[in-house]
Structure formats: structure tokens, C-alpha cells
Design a protein around this motif. Structure first.
Motif, mmCIF file in Angstrom:
data_model
loop_
_atom_site.group_PDB
_atom_site.id
_atom_site.type_symbol
_atom_site.label_atom_id
_atom_site.label_comp_id
_atom_site.label_asym_id
_atom_site.label_seq_id
_atom_site.Cartn_x
_atom_site.Cartn_y
_atom_site.Cartn_z
ATOM 1 N N LEU A 1 -0.775 14.485 7.941
ATOM 2 C CA LEU A 1 -1.144 13.302 7.168
ATOM 3 C C LEU A 1 -0.082 12.204 7.284
ATOM 4 N N ARG B 1 0.835 -1.197 0.000
ATOM 5 C CA ARG B 1 0.000 0.000 0.000
ATOM 6 C C ARG B 1 0.872 1.250 0.000
ATOM 7 N N GLU C 1 -3.528 5.325 -2.786
ATOM 8 C CA GLU C 1 -4.544 6.338 -2.518
ATOM 9 C C GLU C 1 -3.902 7.719 -2.626
ATOM 10 N N ARG D 1 0.125 2.842 8.345
ATOM 11 C CA ARG D 1 -0.870 2.130 7.535
ATOM 12 C C ARG D 1 -0.416 1.819 6.120
ATOM 13 N N VAL D 2 0.732 2.353 5.707
ATOM 14 C CA VAL D 2 1.202 2.143 4.335
ATOM 15 C C VAL D 2 2.661 1.720 4.323
ATOM 16 N N ASP E 1 -0.395 10.404 10.504
ATOM 17 C CA ASP E 1 -1.576 9.553 10.523
ATOM 18 C C ASP E 1 -1.409 8.310 9.653
ATOM 19 N N TRP E 2 -0.847 8.455 8.475
ATOM 20 C CA TRP E 2 -0.736 7.363 7.515
ATOM 21 C C TRP E 2 0.501 6.495 7.717
ATOM 22 N N VAL F 1 0.542 5.807 -0.295
ATOM 23 C CA VAL F 1 -0.285 7.012 -0.299
ATOM 24 C C VAL F 1 0.522 8.123 -0.950
ATOM 25 N N MET G 1 5.146 6.313 1.372
ATOM 26 C CA MET G 1 4.523 7.630 1.294
ATOM 27 C C MET G 1 5.257 8.438 0.242
#
Length: 71
Positions: A49, A3, A36, A56-57, A52-53, A5, A60
Motif C-alpha cells: 500500500l 492529502r 482516507e 499520491r499523498v 502504491d500511495w 492516508v 502516510m
């Protein structure tokens, strides 16, 4: 599947931030990444951001001007 972002500034580069983010998404999608794109909304938002991210990824990416990158 990995994943990623993409944080982008929608007003940078004569409002080409989204176009740049979408180009990154297309390139990674072809490599089987789930991507995303998230627009920044104010100064300092990219930093928020990222915090926060971050967990989860796997990756970046920043698409914006100098200010967005410096955050």
C-alpha cells in the motif's frame, strides 16, 4: 488541500485499528486535510500500500501493531 492516508490493521489492539484510524481522520479533518483510511488485509500489505500511495499523498500514517509498523 493536503492529502493523507491512514493504513490500519483491523485486527490489531483487540480489533481497535479502525477506531484508531477514524480518530486520526477526525483530527486531520479539522485541520483541513483530506484523509482516507485503508485496511491492511495480509502480512506485507502495508508495504504494498505504501508503494502504491506514496506518490499520491502528502502524508502516510500507520495505525496498527508492531508488525504493521515494521512493514
Amino acid at each position: 488541500m493536503q492529502r493523507a492516508v491512514v493504513f490500519y490493521n483491523p485486527t490489531s489492539g483487540k480489533s481497535q485499528g479502525l477506531r484508531a484510524a477514524e480518530a486520526v481522520r477526525e483530527g486531520l479533518d479539522s485541520s483541513r486535510w483530506q484523509v482516507e483510511c485503508v485496511a491492511t488485509e495480509r502480512a506485507g500489505h502495508a508495504t504494498d500500500l505504501a508503494a502504491d500511495w506514496g506518490t499520491r499523498v502528502d502524508l502516510m500514517i500507520v495505525a496498527g501493531g508492531d508488525g504493521t509498523l515494521r512493514e
